[in-house]
Design a protein around this motif. Structure first.
Motif, mmCIF file in Angstrom:
data_model
loop_
_atom_site.group_PDB
_atom_site.id
_atom_site.type_symbol
_atom_site.label_atom_id
_atom_site.label_comp_id
_atom_site.label_asym_id
_atom_site.label_seq_id
_atom_site.Cartn_x
_atom_site.Cartn_y
_atom_site.Cartn_z
ATOM 1 N N GLU A 1 23.137 11.177 0.728
ATOM 2 C CA GLU A 1 24.325 11.590 -0.383
ATOM 3 C C GLU A 1 24.620 10.304 -1.045
ATOM 4 O O GLU A 1 24.278 9.232 -0.576
ATOM 5 C CB GLU A 1 25.332 12.312 0.303
ATOM 6 C CG GLU A 1 26.376 10.994 1.077
ATOM 7 C CD GLU A 1 27.526 11.500 1.332
ATOM 8 O OE1 GLU A 1 28.017 12.383 1.074
ATOM 9 O OE2 GLU A 1 28.335 10.804 2.268
ATOM 10 N N PRO A 2 25.146 10.560 -2.040
ATOM 11 C CA PRO A 2 25.464 9.166 -3.189
ATOM 12 C C PRO A 2 26.455 8.283 -2.377
ATOM 13 O O PRO A 2 27.084 8.736 -1.481
ATOM 14 C CB PRO A 2 26.188 9.839 -4.470
ATOM 15 C CG PRO A 2 25.896 11.249 -4.332
ATOM 16 C CD PRO A 2 25.429 11.506 -2.879
ATOM 17 N N ASP A 3 26.282 6.926 -2.497
ATOM 18 C CA ASP A 3 26.994 5.988 -1.825
ATOM 19 C C ASP A 3 26.746 5.868 -0.536
ATOM 20 O O ASP A 3 27.648 5.854 0.376
ATOM 21 C CB ASP A 3 28.361 6.139 -2.044
ATOM 22 C CG ASP A 3 29.171 4.693 -1.883
ATOM 23 O OD1 ASP A 3 28.454 3.743 -1.733
ATOM 24 O OD2 ASP A 3 30.494 4.762 -1.739
ATOM 25 N N ASP B 1 21.086 16.864 -0.750
ATOM 26 C CA ASP B 1 22.555 16.064 -0.395
ATOM 27 C C ASP B 1 23.226 16.643 0.770
ATOM 28 O O ASP B 1 23.315 18.131 1.228
ATOM 29 C CB ASP B 1 23.496 16.105 -1.400
ATOM 30 C CG ASP B 1 23.237 15.303 -2.560
ATOM 31 O OD1 ASP B 1 22.572 14.322 -2.326
ATOM 32 O OD2 ASP B 1 23.584 15.411 -3.805
ATOM 33 N N ILE B 2 23.643 15.890 1.760
ATOM 34 C CA ILE B 2 24.311 16.031 2.827
ATOM 35 C C ILE B 2 25.789 15.541 2.865
ATOM 36 O O ILE B 2 26.123 14.438 2.720
ATOM 37 C CB ILE B 2 23.539 15.530 4.296
ATOM 38 C CG1 ILE B 2 22.396 15.942 4.525
ATOM 39 C CG2 ILE B 2 24.703 15.849 5.461
ATOM 40 C CD1 ILE B 2 22.251 17.385 4.656
ATOM 41 N N ASP B 3 26.647 16.515 2.735
ATOM 42 C CA ASP B 3 28.173 16.232 2.442
ATOM 43 C C ASP B 3 28.745 15.805 3.689
ATOM 44 O O ASP B 3 29.258 16.629 4.535
ATOM 45 C CB ASP B 3 28.769 17.061 1.639
ATOM 46 C CG ASP B 3 30.294 16.965 1.122
ATOM 47 O OD1 ASP B 3 30.792 15.685 1.663
ATOM 48 O OD2 ASP B 3 30.912 17.728 0.262
ATOM 49 N N LEU B 4 28.926 14.309 3.793
ATOM 50 C CA LEU B 4 29.549 13.771 5.080
ATOM 51 C C LEU B 4 31.142 14.099 5.104
ATOM 52 O O LEU B 4 31.654 14.365 6.173
ATOM 53 C CB LEU B 4 29.497 12.379 5.215
ATOM 54 C CG LEU B 4 27.995 11.654 4.835
ATOM 55 C CD1 LEU B 4 27.948 10.253 5.167
ATOM 56 C CD2 LEU B 4 27.233 12.298 6.116
ATOM 57 N N GLN C 1 26.518 16.580 8.544
ATOM 58 C CA GLN C 1 25.305 15.980 9.014
ATOM 59 C C GLN C 1 25.391 16.303 10.572
ATOM 60 O O GLN C 1 24.273 16.242 11.234
ATOM 61 C CB GLN C 1 25.691 14.491 9.030
ATOM 62 C CG GLN C 1 26.672 13.805 9.774
ATOM 63 C CD GLN C 1 28.150 13.758 9.103
ATOM 64 O OE1 GLN C 1 28.161 14.885 8.258
ATOM 65 N NE2 GLN C 1 29.237 13.148 9.506
ATOM 66 N N HIS C 2 26.534 17.278 10.966
ATOM 67 C CA HIS C 2 26.434 17.634 12.391
ATOM 68 C C HIS C 2 26.188 19.234 12.433
ATOM 69 O O HIS C 2 26.556 19.690 13.524
ATOM 70 C CB HIS C 2 27.970 17.252 12.874
ATOM 71 C CG HIS C 2 28.064 15.894 12.942
ATOM 72 N ND1 HIS C 2 29.121 15.143 12.601
ATOM 73 C CD2 HIS C 2 27.249 14.760 13.637
ATOM 74 C CE1 HIS C 2 29.120 13.788 12.977
ATOM 75 N NE2 HIS C 2 27.914 13.679 13.573
ATOM 76 N N ASN C 3 25.845 19.824 11.453
ATOM 77 C CA ASN C 3 25.419 21.295 11.652
ATOM 78 C C ASN C 3 24.068 21.380 12.182
ATOM 79 O O ASN C 3 23.311 20.392 12.547
ATOM 80 C CB ASN C 3 25.669 21.769 10.093
ATOM 81 C CG ASN C 3 24.486 21.477 9.241
ATOM 82 O OD1 ASN C 3 23.396 21.177 9.715
ATOM 83 N ND2 ASN C 3 24.788 21.450 7.977
ATOM 84 N N ALA C 4 24.024 22.438 12.829
ATOM 85 C CA ALA C 4 22.574 22.533 13.626
ATOM 86 C C ALA C 4 21.550 22.352 12.897
ATOM 87 O O ALA C 4 20.429 21.744 13.351
ATOM 88 C CB ALA C 4 22.656 23.974 14.497
ATOM 89 N N GLN C 5 21.355 22.929 11.613
ATOM 90 C CA GLN C 5 20.182 22.518 10.822
ATOM 91 C C GLN C 5 19.780 21.099 10.700
ATOM 92 O O GLN C 5 18.640 20.748 10.691
ATOM 93 C CB GLN C 5 20.374 23.346 9.309
ATOM 94 C CG GLN C 5 18.914 23.329 8.332
ATOM 95 C CD GLN C 5 19.304 24.047 7.315
ATOM 96 O OE1 GLN C 5 20.560 24.429 6.818
ATOM 97 N NE2 GLN C 5 18.141 24.143 6.534
ATOM 98 N N GLY D 1 22.833 12.585 13.888
ATOM 99 C CA GLY D 1 23.387 13.055 12.810
ATOM 100 C C GLY D 1 23.895 12.094 11.960
ATOM 101 O O GLY D 1 25.078 12.106 11.271
ATOM 102 N N LYS D 2 22.747 11.335 11.391
ATOM 103 C CA LYS D 2 22.866 10.389 10.153
ATOM 104 C C LYS D 2 22.256 10.496 9.518
ATOM 105 O O LYS D 2 20.893 11.102 9.497
ATOM 106 C CB LYS D 2 22.838 8.836 11.104
ATOM 107 C CG LYS D 2 23.928 8.761 12.113
ATOM 108 C CD LYS D 2 23.788 7.207 12.630
ATOM 109 C CE LYS D 2 24.958 6.827 13.563
ATOM 110 N NZ LYS D 2 24.877 5.657 14.060
#
Length: 212
Positions: free
Chosen positions: A8-10, A31-34, A39-43, A51-52
């Motif tokens: 994700e940005p930044d 994009d993974i919206d923190l 980041q903690h969804n099962a997918q 989860g990082k």
């Protein structure tokens, strides 16, 4: 070849996206919206159980996590991009030392600075803990600054993936005014990265306009 990059940005995904651009490679961004804890969804946890971000999938289906590992893997995949000194180059050992220093000694402290109560009891004074963590981060950056200031330093001898790590991670926690005053060599590296032709649009998407 098209890579798939989760980030994700930044975030630390800037380093990987910029390295791919320097190597002239296409990338599919996810994009993974923190802020939504995606980041903690099962997918995503199936991709990186920690989860990082970032995570990078190569064309052969291999997925790599950990920023330093990704940068090293890309340097081997695309030696023509010169993301790291060649294996027989005199500067190779110095390059590995400073990449791992930034990735292992500084980068993990950013999470501690941003989320101190993840690592301490609820009664911890959050502001005081952040202050101590920031001081430790600054001390570790000053070691990099000293190395960059040494005569004939590898860190200012030309572009490498270490510059990407320095530019991104030194944007967080320590304060840009402090960096400009106390670490002018690191500031110079950051400004140079932000202005590289293929990286400039990526930099703006992640961090906005580079301040002079």
């Amino acid at each position: 070849m098209v890579y798939t990059l989760w980030g994700e940005p930044d975030s630390g995904s800037f380093m990987v996206e910029a390295a791919l651009a320097e190597a002239g490679q296409d990338v599919h961004l996810i994009d993974i919206d923190l802020t939504k804890d995606e980041q903690h969804n099962a997918q995503y946890l199936a991709i990186n159980p920690l989860g990082k971000i970032p995570a990078l999938r190569f064309n052969d289906g291999t997925t790599i996590v950990q920023s330093a590992a990704i940068l090293l893997a890309l340097s081997e995949e695309h030696p023509e991009a010169r993301l790291m000194p060649a294996h027989d180059a005199p500067d190779r050992r110095h390059a590995l030392r400073w990449l791992i220093h930034v990735a292992a000694e500084i980068y993990p402290l950013i999470e501690l600075y941003d989320y101190p109560l993840r690592f301490a009891p609820p009664e911890t004074h959050e502001t005081a803990m952040r202050s101590r963590v920031r001081q430790r981060i600054r001390e570790r950056w000053q070691l990099v600054e000293q190395a960059a200031s040494a005569e004939g330093s590898f860190l200012l001898s030309g572009f490498s993936a270490i510059d990407l790590a320095i530019a991104a991670i030194s944007n967080w926690a320590i304060g840009n005014e402090w960096r400009a005053k106390e670490c002018p060599k690191l500031t110079r590296i950051t400004e140079t990265v932000a202005q590289r032709p293929v990286i400039a649009p990526i930099w703006r998407r992640h961090f906005g306009e580079q301040e002079n």
